[in-house]
Design an enzyme around this catalytic site. Sequence first.
Site, PDB file in Angstrom:
ATOM      1  N   HIS A   1       5.656  11.397   3.874  1.00  0.00           N
ATOM      2  CA  HIS A   1       5.441  11.363   5.333  1.00  0.00           C
ATOM      3  C   HIS A   1       6.698  10.862   6.038  1.00  0.00           C
ATOM      4  O   HIS A   1       7.156   9.746   5.776  1.00  0.00           O
ATOM      5  CB  HIS A   1       4.259  10.441   5.667  1.00  0.00           C
TER       6      HIS A   1
ATOM      7  N   GLU B   1      -2.578  13.463   0.585  1.00  0.00           N
ATOM      8  CA  GLU B   1      -3.620  13.144   1.584  1.00  0.00           C
ATOM      9  C   GLU B   1      -4.194  14.452   2.137  1.00  0.00           C
ATOM     10  O   GLU B   1      -5.404  14.672   2.129  1.00  0.00           O
ATOM     11  CB  GLU B   1      -3.015  12.290   2.690  1.00  0.00           C
TER      12      GLU B   1
ATOM     13  N   THR C   1      -3.085   7.779   8.788  1.00  0.00           N
ATOM     14  CA  THR C   1      -4.060   7.845   7.689  1.00  0.00           C
ATOM     15  C   THR C   1      -4.323   6.463   7.097  1.00  0.00           C
ATOM     16  O   THR C   1      -4.992   6.329   6.074  1.00  0.00           O
ATOM     17  CB  THR C   1      -3.556   8.760   6.556  1.00  0.00           C
TER      18      THR C   1
ATOM     19  N   HIS D   1       7.609   7.273   4.040  1.00  0.00           N
ATOM     20  CA  HIS D   1       6.853   6.613   2.980  1.00  0.00           C
ATOM     21  C   HIS D   1       6.108   7.692   2.198  1.00  0.00           C
ATOM     22  O   HIS D   1       6.136   8.865   2.562  1.00  0.00           O
ATOM     23  CB  HIS D   1       5.859   5.592   3.566  1.00  0.00           C
TER      24      HIS D   1
ATOM     25  N   HIS E   1       0.811  -1.222   0.000  1.00  0.00           N
ATOM     26  CA  HIS E   1       0.000   0.000   0.000  1.00  0.00           C
ATOM     27  C   HIS E   1       0.842   1.269   0.000  1.00  0.00           C
ATOM     28  O   HIS E   1       0.323   2.374  -0.040  1.00  0.00           O
ATOM     29  CB  HIS E   1      -1.027   0.033   1.137  1.00  0.00           C
TER      30      HIS E   1
ATOM     31  N   HIS F   1       2.491   8.858  -0.343  1.00  0.00           N
ATOM     32  CA  HIS F   1       1.133   8.648  -0.844  1.00  0.00           C
ATOM     33  C   HIS F   1       1.071   9.353  -2.195  1.00  0.00           C
ATOM     34  O   HIS F   1       1.625  10.464  -2.321  1.00  0.00           O
ATOM     35  CB  HIS F   1       0.098   9.245   0.114  1.00  0.00           C
TER      36      HIS F   1
HETATM   37  C1  LIG Z   1       2.913   5.054  11.033  1.00  0.00           C
HETATM   38  C2  LIG Z   1       2.242   5.324   9.703  1.00  0.00           C
HETATM   39  C3  LIG Z   1       2.099   4.321   8.802  1.00  0.00           C
HETATM   40  C4  LIG Z   1       1.477   4.573   7.579  1.00  0.00           C
HETATM   41  C5  LIG Z   1       1.018   5.846   7.260  1.00  0.00           C
HETATM   42  O1  LIG Z   1       0.447   6.160   6.063  1.00  0.00           O
HETATM   43  C6  LIG Z   1       1.166   6.842   8.179  1.00  0.00           C
HETATM   44  S1  LIG Z   1       0.560   8.383   7.747  1.00  0.00           S
HETATM   45  C7  LIG Z   1       1.780   6.586   9.408  1.00  0.00           C
HETATM   46 ZN   LIG Z   2       1.349   8.243   5.526  1.00  0.00          ZN
END
Ligand SMILES: Cc1ccc(O)c(S)c1
Ligand SMILES: [Zn+2]
Length: 265
Positions: free
Chosen positions: A121, A108, A207, A96, A67, A98
């Site tokens: 992020h 986001e 999120t 990571h 994801h 998005h």
């Molecule tokens: C800890 C964490 C894992 C996945 C995420 O998208 C976010 S925003 C924070």
């Molecule tokens: Zn995130």
Amino acid sequence: MAPWGYSKENGPATWHKDCPIANTGVRQSPIDLITTGQTCAKYDSNLKPVIVSYPAFSEATFLNNGHSVQFQPSAGNLSELSGGPLTKKYKFEQFHFHWGNNDSEGSEHRVNGKMYPAELHLVHWNSESPNFSSFQEAVGSNDPHALCVLGFFLKVGAENASLKPITDLLSKVKNAGSSVSFPGKFDLKAVLPETLTDYYTYDGSLTTPPLAECVKWIVFKEPIEVSTAQMEAFRAVDDGHGKPITGNYRPPCPLHTRTVAASFK
Ligand SMILES: Cc1ccc(O)c(S)c1
Ligand SMILES: [Zn+2]
């Protein structure tokens, strides 16, 4: 827990089935950052610049978890965060992204309803709390500021040379569940804007499931530029069902009684 994702069958509108907080929570993320009118971000002159201490990472794993793609340094990393709205020192955990499948969607957080093509992020956890001593414990702690996530918008423009070591590696983790050890050192500081003074900050959540309401969010006003080719590299990453991840972003959530502060006028 059914595997969550971003398709019609397992996407954000279904997450409440395993994570009721998705619908019952009053401090969910992301949100639409409004700059004028009734619920707009309020300037707070006490908000100081964010301070990051990010020595170049020398040992890290880069993975596709189906994801998102995530850069995870070894536990011994010394990177830290402080300043801004924070009263404690936070330890870096991972970063990571998005993104969307075209340049008009993907981030986001939104600014007056506008989405950017992607959002970076940087995830940290409060390393000075007496209540937990690891990232995983922090997520499960119910502490409203157990985590601090720095959000940076990505916009399309010139190639980002500092981010190229990451975007060049995306083809190596095309398949969900795949990971590579990051070759050589990575200088995350070089990716970020020079000054970390102008940002929005508010109390929110992860999120993605478990959507824990444990995050102090700091979303920076100034986007980071990446090239179209770099954006396309994200869009070629697979979700584990033989399809590219076509938009791993959650729609904005209600603000409820929260206020958003801005460190700039
Ligand atoms: C800890 C964490 C894992 C996945 C995420 O998208 C976010 S925003 C924070
Ligand atoms: Zn995130």
